[in-house]
Design a protein around this motif. Structure first.
Motif, PDB file in Angstrom:
ATOM      1  N   LEU A   1       0.831  -1.202   0.000  1.00  0.00           N
ATOM      2  CA  LEU A   1       0.000   0.000   0.000  1.00  0.00           C
ATOM      3  C   LEU A   1       0.866   1.253   0.000  1.00  0.00           C
ATOM      4  N   GLU A   2       1.979   1.200   0.692  1.00  0.00           N
ATOM      5  CA  GLU A   2       2.901   2.334   0.675  1.00  0.00           C
ATOM      6  C   GLU A   2       3.429   2.567  -0.736  1.00  0.00           C
ATOM      7  N   LEU A   3       3.754   1.486  -1.434  1.00  0.00           N
ATOM      8  CA  LEU A   3       4.221   1.606  -2.815  1.00  0.00           C
ATOM      9  C   LEU A   3       3.096   2.134  -3.706  1.00  0.00           C
ATOM     10  N   ALA A   4       1.869   1.684  -3.469  1.00  0.00           N
ATOM     11  CA  ALA A   4       0.734   2.176  -4.253  1.00  0.00           C
ATOM     12  C   ALA A   4       0.579   3.681  -4.085  1.00  0.00           C
ATOM     13  N   ARG A   5       0.747   4.175  -2.868  1.00  0.00           N
ATOM     14  CA  ARG A   5       0.640   5.627  -2.643  1.00  0.00           C
ATOM     15  C   ARG A   5       1.729   6.372  -3.400  1.00  0.00           C
ATOM     16  N   SER A   6       2.940   5.811  -3.432  1.00  0.00           N
ATOM     17  CA  SER A   6       4.039   6.475  -4.131  1.00  0.00           C
ATOM     18  C   SER A   6       3.814   6.511  -5.635  1.00  0.00           C
TER      19      SER A   6
END
Length: 340
Positions: free
Chosen positions: A196-201
Protein backbone atom coordinates in the motif's frame (compact mmCIF):
# COMPACT_ATOMS: atom_id res chain seq x y z
CA UNK A 1 22.34 -23.08 -23.26
CA UNK A 2 21.07 -23.05 -19.69
CA UNK A 3 17.30 -23.16 -19.26
CA UNK A 4 14.75 -23.77 -16.53
CA UNK A 5 12.48 -26.66 -17.47
CA UNK A 6 9.21 -27.81 -15.89
CA UNK A 7 9.55 -31.56 -16.36
CA UNK A 8 6.37 -32.64 -14.55
CA UNK A 9 3.80 -30.94 -12.29
CA UNK A 10 5.72 -29.58 -9.31
CA UNK A 11 9.13 -30.43 -10.78
CA UNK A 12 11.52 -27.73 -12.03
CA UNK A 13 15.09 -28.31 -13.19
CA UNK A 14 17.91 -26.27 -14.69
CA UNK A 15 19.15 -28.07 -17.79
CA UNK A 16 21.61 -27.66 -20.64
CA UNK A 17 19.62 -27.56 -23.88
CA UNK A 18 20.72 -27.25 -27.50
CA UNK A 19 20.99 -23.66 -28.72
CA UNK A 20 17.90 -22.97 -30.86
CA UNK A 21 18.26 -21.66 -34.41
CA UNK A 22 16.11 -18.94 -35.96
CA UNK A 23 14.10 -20.42 -38.81
CA UNK A 24 12.31 -18.62 -41.64
CA UNK A 25 10.44 -15.57 -40.34
CA UNK A 26 12.00 -15.92 -36.89
CA UNK A 27 14.53 -14.13 -34.72
CA UNK A 28 16.66 -15.50 -31.90
CA UNK A 29 16.84 -13.41 -28.76
CA UNK A 30 19.65 -13.40 -26.22
CA UNK A 31 17.53 -12.99 -23.11
CA UNK A 32 18.45 -10.11 -20.80
CA UNK A 33 15.45 -10.16 -18.44
CA UNK A 34 12.26 -12.19 -18.08
CA UNK A 35 9.66 -11.33 -15.48
CA UNK A 36 8.17 -13.97 -13.19
CA UNK A 37 4.36 -14.11 -13.31
CA UNK A 38 1.63 -15.95 -11.45
CA UNK A 39 0.99 -17.86 -14.67
CA UNK A 40 4.41 -19.48 -14.25
CA UNK A 41 3.33 -20.81 -10.87
CA UNK A 42 0.12 -22.20 -12.41
CA UNK A 43 2.18 -23.91 -15.12
CA UNK A 44 4.49 -25.44 -12.52
CA UNK A 45 1.41 -26.91 -10.85
CA UNK A 46 0.30 -28.39 -14.18
CA UNK A 47 -2.59 -25.97 -14.71
CA UNK A 48 -3.56 -24.14 -17.92
CA UNK A 49 -3.36 -27.43 -19.85
CA UNK A 50 0.44 -27.26 -19.62
CA UNK A 51 2.25 -29.48 -22.11
CA UNK A 52 5.41 -30.67 -20.39
CA UNK A 53 8.38 -30.54 -20.50
CA UNK A 54 8.29 -26.77 -20.93
CA UNK A 55 10.67 -23.84 -20.65
CA UNK A 56 8.37 -21.21 -19.07
CA UNK A 57 8.72 -17.43 -19.04
CA UNK A 58 6.63 -15.09 -21.20
CA UNK A 59 7.61 -11.55 -20.04
CA UNK A 60 10.71 -11.38 -22.22
CA UNK A 61 13.16 -8.68 -23.25
CA UNK A 62 16.57 -9.10 -24.83
CA UNK A 63 18.80 -8.51 -27.83
CA UNK A 64 18.41 -10.07 -31.27
CA UNK A 65 21.48 -12.16 -32.02
CA UNK A 66 20.28 -14.12 -35.06
CA UNK A 67 17.87 -13.17 -37.85
CA UNK A 68 16.18 -15.95 -39.79
CA UNK A 69 15.60 -16.09 -43.57
CA UNK A 70 12.96 -13.73 -44.90
CA UNK A 71 12.96 -11.39 -41.90
CA UNK A 72 13.00 -7.68 -42.63
CA UNK A 73 13.21 -4.70 -40.32
CA UNK A 74 15.44 -6.31 -37.72
CA UNK A 75 19.16 -6.82 -37.37
CA UNK A 76 21.54 -8.38 -34.91
CA UNK A 77 21.99 -6.18 -31.86
CA UNK A 78 18.45 -4.74 -31.84
CA UNK A 79 16.99 -4.53 -28.31
CA UNK A 80 13.43 -5.91 -28.30
CA UNK A 81 10.49 -6.90 -26.13
CA UNK A 82 8.38 -9.89 -27.14
CA UNK A 83 4.64 -10.37 -27.38
CA UNK A 84 4.28 -14.04 -26.41
CA UNK A 85 0.94 -14.64 -28.18
CA UNK A 86 1.48 -16.58 -31.41
CA UNK A 87 -1.73 -16.65 -33.45
CA UNK A 88 -2.58 -18.22 -36.81
CA UNK A 89 -4.12 -15.07 -38.27
CA UNK A 90 -6.82 -16.91 -40.21
CA UNK A 91 -9.22 -18.61 -37.77
CA UNK A 92 -12.61 -17.20 -36.71
CA UNK A 93 -11.25 -15.26 -33.73
CA UNK A 94 -8.10 -13.98 -35.43
CA UNK A 95 -10.25 -12.58 -38.23
CA UNK A 96 -12.41 -10.84 -35.61
CA UNK A 97 -9.28 -9.18 -34.17
CA UNK A 98 -9.17 -11.37 -31.06
CA UNK A 99 -5.80 -12.99 -31.61
CA UNK A 100 -5.46 -14.03 -27.97
CA UNK A 101 -8.46 -16.32 -28.55
CA UNK A 102 -6.91 -17.93 -31.62
CA UNK A 103 -8.29 -21.42 -32.19
CA UNK A 104 -4.68 -22.56 -32.71
CA UNK A 105 -3.33 -20.47 -29.83
CA UNK A 106 0.32 -20.79 -28.93
CA UNK A 107 2.32 -18.65 -26.52
CA UNK A 108 6.00 -18.36 -25.73
CA UNK A 109 6.63 -19.74 -22.27
CA UNK A 110 3.12 -21.19 -22.00
CA UNK A 111 2.81 -23.74 -24.81
CA UNK A 112 6.24 -23.35 -26.44
CA UNK A 113 9.75 -22.61 -25.13
CA UNK A 114 9.95 -19.28 -23.33
CA UNK A 115 12.32 -16.85 -21.71
CA UNK A 116 13.69 -18.57 -18.60
CA UNK A 117 16.66 -19.52 -20.72
CA UNK A 118 19.73 -17.89 -22.21
CA UNK A 119 18.12 -17.76 -25.66
CA UNK A 120 14.62 -17.95 -27.10
CA UNK A 121 13.35 -18.07 -30.69
CA UNK A 122 10.23 -16.14 -31.67
CA UNK A 123 8.37 -15.05 -34.80
CA UNK A 124 9.81 -11.73 -35.94
CA UNK A 125 6.25 -10.36 -35.96
CA UNK A 126 6.20 -10.81 -32.18
CA UNK A 127 9.28 -8.64 -31.58
CA UNK A 128 9.11 -4.90 -30.89
CA UNK A 129 12.17 -2.67 -30.88
CA UNK A 130 12.46 -0.68 -27.66
CA UNK A 131 15.12 1.90 -28.54
CA UNK A 132 16.85 3.37 -25.49
CA UNK A 133 14.36 1.89 -23.02
CA UNK A 134 16.29 -0.21 -20.45
CA UNK A 135 15.63 -3.88 -21.09
CA UNK A 136 14.64 -4.49 -17.47
CA UNK A 137 11.87 -1.93 -18.04
CA UNK A 138 11.03 -3.39 -21.45
CA UNK A 139 10.39 -6.77 -19.78
CA UNK A 140 7.19 -5.17 -18.42
CA UNK A 141 5.80 -4.77 -21.96
CA UNK A 142 3.91 -8.06 -21.71
CA UNK A 143 2.19 -7.60 -18.32
CA UNK A 144 1.52 -3.95 -19.09
CA UNK A 145 0.17 -5.06 -22.48
CA UNK A 146 -2.33 -7.22 -20.58
CA UNK A 147 -3.27 -4.19 -18.49
CA UNK A 148 -3.61 -2.09 -21.66
CA UNK A 149 -6.07 -4.62 -23.10
CA UNK A 150 -8.05 -4.42 -19.83
CA UNK A 151 -8.16 -0.64 -20.13
CA UNK A 152 -9.32 -0.86 -23.76
CA UNK A 153 -12.05 -3.28 -22.68
CA UNK A 154 -13.05 -1.09 -19.72
CA UNK A 155 -12.90 2.30 -21.47
CA UNK A 156 -12.80 4.44 -18.29
CA UNK A 157 -14.77 7.64 -18.46
CA UNK A 158 -12.97 10.90 -17.60
CA UNK A 159 -12.93 11.79 -13.89
CA UNK A 160 -14.04 8.32 -12.81
CA UNK A 161 -13.55 7.35 -9.19
CA UNK A 162 -11.95 3.91 -9.18
CA UNK A 163 -11.53 1.18 -6.58
CA UNK A 164 -8.82 -1.43 -7.06
CA UNK A 165 -8.34 -4.62 -5.05
CA UNK A 166 -4.77 -5.91 -5.15
CA UNK A 167 -1.43 -4.09 -5.04
CA UNK A 168 0.84 -6.77 -6.42
CA UNK A 169 2.81 -6.05 -9.61
CA UNK A 170 -0.23 -6.29 -11.89
CA UNK A 171 -2.37 -4.25 -9.52
CA UNK A 172 0.23 -1.50 -9.40
CA UNK A 173 0.43 -1.43 -13.19
CA UNK A 174 -3.36 -1.27 -13.34
CA UNK A 175 -3.39 1.57 -10.80
CA UNK A 176 -1.12 3.67 -13.00
CA UNK A 177 -2.98 2.75 -16.19
CA UNK A 178 -6.30 3.84 -14.66
CA UNK A 179 -4.80 7.20 -13.73
CA UNK A 180 -3.19 7.56 -17.17
CA UNK A 181 -6.56 6.81 -18.77
CA UNK A 182 -8.59 9.49 -17.04
CA UNK A 183 -9.53 8.23 -13.57
CA UNK A 184 -9.57 11.17 -11.16
CA UNK A 185 -8.83 9.01 -8.13
CA UNK A 186 -7.97 5.41 -7.34
CA UNK A 187 -8.52 3.78 -3.95
CA UNK A 188 -6.40 0.65 -3.42
CA UNK A 189 -7.07 -2.25 -1.04
CA UNK A 190 -4.44 -4.86 -0.16
CA UNK A 191 -3.53 -6.91 2.94
CA UNK A 192 0.17 -5.94 2.90
CA UNK A 193 1.08 -2.50 4.25
CA UNK A 194 4.35 -2.25 2.27
CA UNK A 195 2.44 -2.75 -0.96
CA UNK A 196 0.00 0.00 0.00
CA UNK A 197 2.90 2.33 0.67
CA UNK A 198 4.22 1.61 -2.82
CA UNK A 199 0.73 2.18 -4.25
CA UNK A 200 0.64 5.63 -2.64
CA UNK A 201 4.04 6.47 -4.13
CA UNK A 202 2.68 5.54 -7.58
CA UNK A 203 -0.38 7.75 -7.33
CA UNK A 204 -3.04 5.99 -5.26
CA UNK A 205 -5.23 8.63 -3.63
CA UNK A 206 -6.40 6.41 -0.77
CA UNK A 207 -5.29 3.03 0.52
CA UNK A 208 -6.97 0.62 2.91
CA UNK A 209 -5.55 -2.52 4.45
CA UNK A 210 -7.70 -5.61 4.11
CA UNK A 211 -9.67 -6.31 7.27
CA UNK A 212 -13.17 -7.46 8.30
CA UNK A 213 -14.14 -3.76 8.37
CA UNK A 214 -12.85 -2.83 4.90
CA UNK A 215 -16.18 -3.19 3.05
CA UNK A 216 -18.06 -0.86 5.44
CA UNK A 217 -15.10 1.52 5.27
CA UNK A 218 -15.32 1.61 1.48
CA UNK A 219 -19.05 2.28 1.63
CA UNK A 220 -18.40 5.15 4.04
CA UNK A 221 -15.79 6.59 1.65
CA UNK A 222 -18.13 6.48 -1.36
CA UNK A 223 -21.77 6.12 -0.21
CA UNK A 224 -22.98 6.10 -3.82
CA UNK A 225 -20.33 3.60 -4.88
CA UNK A 226 -17.28 3.77 -7.18
CA UNK A 227 -17.59 4.42 -10.91
CA UNK A 228 -15.06 1.65 -11.55
CA UNK A 229 -14.39 -1.37 -9.35
CA UNK A 230 -11.52 -3.58 -10.46
CA UNK A 231 -9.71 -6.52 -8.96
CA UNK A 232 -6.23 -7.91 -9.57
CA UNK A 233 -6.47 -10.70 -7.00
CA UNK A 234 -8.30 -13.66 -8.54
CA UNK A 235 -10.07 -14.11 -5.20
CA UNK A 236 -13.74 -15.03 -5.43
CA UNK A 237 -14.63 -13.32 -2.15
CA UNK A 238 -13.42 -10.05 -3.67
CA UNK A 239 -15.34 -10.54 -6.92
CA UNK A 240 -18.47 -11.39 -4.92
CA UNK A 241 -18.48 -7.94 -3.28
CA UNK A 242 -17.77 -5.92 -6.42
CA UNK A 243 -21.41 -5.24 -7.48
CA UNK A 244 -22.21 -3.94 -4.00
CA UNK A 245 -19.42 -1.34 -4.26
CA UNK A 246 -20.12 -0.19 -7.81
CA UNK A 247 -22.08 3.02 -8.43
CA UNK A 248 -25.20 2.88 -10.54
CA UNK A 249 -24.13 3.10 -14.15
CA UNK A 250 -20.65 1.93 -13.13
CA UNK A 251 -18.28 -0.71 -14.46
CA UNK A 252 -16.63 -3.78 -12.95
CA UNK A 253 -13.37 -5.17 -14.34
CA UNK A 254 -12.59 -8.78 -13.46
CA UNK A 255 -8.88 -8.94 -14.19
CA UNK A 256 -7.34 -11.44 -11.77
CA UNK A 257 -7.05 -15.16 -12.57
CA UNK A 258 -9.48 -17.18 -10.44
CA UNK A 259 -9.38 -20.98 -10.30
CA UNK A 260 -11.16 -22.49 -13.29
CA UNK A 261 -13.70 -24.24 -11.08
CA UNK A 262 -14.47 -21.14 -8.97
CA UNK A 263 -17.85 -19.42 -9.09
CA UNK A 264 -19.61 -16.43 -7.53
CA UNK A 265 -23.26 -15.50 -7.19
CA UNK A 266 -24.58 -12.17 -8.52
CA UNK A 267 -28.14 -10.86 -8.49
CA UNK A 268 -29.18 -10.43 -12.15
CA UNK A 269 -31.71 -7.88 -10.93
CA UNK A 270 -28.94 -5.82 -9.31
CA UNK A 271 -26.89 -5.83 -12.54
CA UNK A 272 -30.01 -4.85 -14.51
CA UNK A 273 -31.48 -2.32 -12.07
CA UNK A 274 -28.16 -0.56 -11.37
CA UNK A 275 -27.13 -0.41 -15.05
CA UNK A 276 -23.86 -2.20 -14.22
CA UNK A 277 -21.33 -3.25 -16.84
CA UNK A 278 -19.26 -6.37 -16.12
CA UNK A 279 -16.03 -6.60 -18.14
CA UNK A 280 -13.59 -9.48 -18.44
CA UNK A 281 -10.07 -9.15 -19.82
CA UNK A 282 -7.90 -12.04 -20.98
CA UNK A 283 -4.24 -11.79 -21.90
CA UNK A 284 -3.08 -9.11 -24.33
CA UNK A 285 -4.17 -8.31 -27.86
CA UNK A 286 -1.62 -6.41 -29.99
CA UNK A 287 -1.20 -4.00 -27.06
CA UNK A 288 2.59 -4.16 -26.62
CA UNK A 289 3.02 -0.87 -28.57
CA UNK A 290 0.61 0.84 -26.16
CA UNK A 291 2.53 -0.58 -23.21
CA UNK A 292 5.88 0.54 -24.61
CA UNK A 293 4.53 4.04 -25.14
CA UNK A 294 3.42 4.22 -21.51
CA UNK A 295 6.83 2.97 -20.38
CA UNK A 296 8.81 5.29 -22.66
CA UNK A 297 6.78 8.33 -21.62
CA UNK A 298 7.01 7.29 -17.94
CA UNK A 299 3.25 7.56 -17.61
CA UNK A 300 3.69 4.11 -16.07
CA UNK A 301 6.78 3.65 -13.90
CA UNK A 302 8.07 0.21 -13.06
CA UNK A 303 11.56 0.56 -11.62
CA UNK A 304 10.26 0.58 -8.03
CA UNK A 305 8.37 -2.65 -8.68
CA UNK A 306 11.57 -4.63 -9.30
CA UNK A 307 12.62 -6.09 -5.97
CA UNK A 308 14.72 -9.12 -6.96
CA UNK A 309 17.02 -10.12 -9.80
CA UNK A 310 17.91 -13.82 -9.89
CA UNK A 311 19.74 -16.20 -12.24
CA UNK A 312 17.94 -19.03 -14.04
CA UNK A 313 18.83 -21.30 -11.14
CA UNK A 314 16.87 -18.94 -8.84
CA UNK A 315 13.49 -19.57 -10.48
CA UNK A 316 12.58 -21.97 -7.65
CA UNK A 317 13.03 -19.10 -5.20
CA UNK A 318 11.14 -16.64 -7.41
CA UNK A 319 8.14 -18.97 -7.66
CA UNK A 320 8.21 -19.44 -3.90
CA UNK A 321 7.84 -15.66 -3.58
CA UNK A 322 4.82 -15.88 -5.92
CA UNK A 323 3.34 -18.63 -3.79
CA UNK A 324 3.70 -16.51 -0.64
CA UNK A 325 2.77 -12.88 -1.45
CA UNK A 326 4.77 -10.40 0.58
CA UNK A 327 7.58 -12.89 1.28
CA UNK A 328 10.94 -11.08 1.46
CA UNK A 329 9.18 -7.93 0.28
CA UNK A 330 8.98 -9.40 -3.22
CA UNK A 331 7.09 -7.61 -5.97
CA UNK A 332 8.35 -8.18 -9.52
CA UNK A 333 11.17 -10.71 -9.73
CA UNK A 334 13.30 -10.72 -12.88
CA UNK A 335 15.23 -13.75 -14.07
CA UNK A 336 18.49 -12.60 -15.66
CA UNK A 337 20.42 -15.43 -17.35
CA UNK A 338 23.73 -13.53 -17.20
CA UNK A 339 23.63 -13.61 -13.39
CA UNK A 340 25.55 -16.62 -12.09
Amino acid sequence: MRAAVITAPGQLETRELPLPEAGPGQVRIKVVATGVCGTDLHLLRGHFHAVLPLVPGHEIAGIIDQVGPGVRGFKEGDPVALDPVVSCGSCHYCQKGLRQHCEHYQALGVTTAGGFAEYVVAPATNAYTVGPLPLEVAAFAEPLGCVAWGILRLRPEPASKALLFGAGPIGLLLLQALLASGASSVTVVDPISERLELARSLGANRTLQTSPEVIPQLRDLEPYGFDIVSEATGRTEVVQEMPNLTARGGKMLIFGVSPEEASVSFSPYQIYHHDLTVVGSFSLNATVPMALEWLSSKRVQVESLITHRLPIEGLHQALDYKNHPGMAGAQKVLIKPDLL
